[in-house]
Write an enzyme that holds these catalytic residues in place. Structure first.
Site: not given
Length: 277
Positions: A94, A110
């Protein structure tokens, strides 16, 4: 082998987008901070989200009880504007609202990309794209060599060919040093000024700009010089963010080397643009 796939190298802290028949694309990433488990295996893109809502995990809220149950899209959202959900629980590729973290071990698991890079990747990657995380360097395929084509022998001529014209070497590109080097404080300018090859690339572009200004009519010269100054400032701001150049990065050799390579590429592009003026 899939036609398009993603390989994330923890050592390089880079995400590589590989596609058969196309040159590889590479983007810097932030990876899990020390102590965070990072899966070293294969997965795939399960879902694409534009303007995602962030839902902190239960573990994240235990570590920081002040976290809200969710953060809607907007400048405070740590996912940025785009997210690619992977097959692992609560792990995605992301964007970020903290560009300085990219290139570091800074995430909760992440893989964070710079805002411009995740926007590019989001458009290029379909759902189902394979994703592999490796601890060492990614194996990026080398460019295919050109195929030699046999050329038939020329027929004999009755008259000798004309003598070739003498080759005249092009004049060397002028190098104009940056006068700010003596007092450079910004990390990007300091990096350019202290590395001879980067300083030479920057100086050649600067010299070509000066040659361009000298060829202009006097009444246009001041306005053109001001436009070039503004262009250089925008270049510095853009490349500082894109190449994650920041104070203290020399403490991490991998980050410093990646920033240097990124900056060298940017200066080469700038030099080619200066040649076309």
């Amino acid at each position: 082998m899939p036609a398009r796939r993603i390989v994330i190298s923890l050592t390089e802290r880079r995400l590589h987008l590989l596609e058969e028949g196309h040159p590889p694309r590479s983007f810097p990433v932030a990876i899990g901070r020390p102590g965070v488990a990072i899966p070293l295996e294969d997965s795939r893109v399960l879902r694409k989200r534009r303007n995602p809502t962030w839902h902190p995990t239960a573990n994240q809220r235990r570590e920081n009880p002040a976290l809200p149950a969710s953060v809607p899209p907007g400048p405070s959202n740590p996912l940025g504007k785009f997210a690619l959900d992977l097959g692992w629980t609560a792990i995605a590729i992301h964007g970020t609202n903290d560009p300085d973290s990219v290139g570091r071990r800074a995430s909760g698991g992440c893989f964070r990309l710079l805002p411009a890079d995740i926007a590019t990747l989001f458009e290029m990657v379909p759902v189902g794209t394979p994703v592999r995380v490796v601890s060492g360097p990614a194996i990026v395929p080398a460019p295919q060599p050109a195929i030699a084509v046999a050329v038939p022998a020329a027929l004999p001529t009755l008259t000798p060919p004309p003598s070739p014209l003498p080759t005249v070497a092009p004049p060397p590109l002028p190098i104009l040093p940056d006068p700010r080097c003596a007092t450079a404080g910004a990390p990007l300018r300091r990096m350019i000024c202290t590395m001879p090859d980067l300083a030479a690339l920057d100086g050649r572009a600067r010299g070509l700009h000066q040659r361009h200004l000298a060829a202009l009519p006097a009444e246009r010269r001041d306005a053109a010089a001001y436009a070039l100054l503004q262009e250089e400032r925008r270049f510095d701001d853009r490349i500082t963010a894109r190449c994650w150049v920041r104070r203290g990065m020399e403490e991490d050799p991998a980050v410093a080397a990646a920033a240097e390579a990124c900056l060298r590429d940017a200066l080469n592009v700038r030099l080619e643009e200066a040649k076309r003026r």
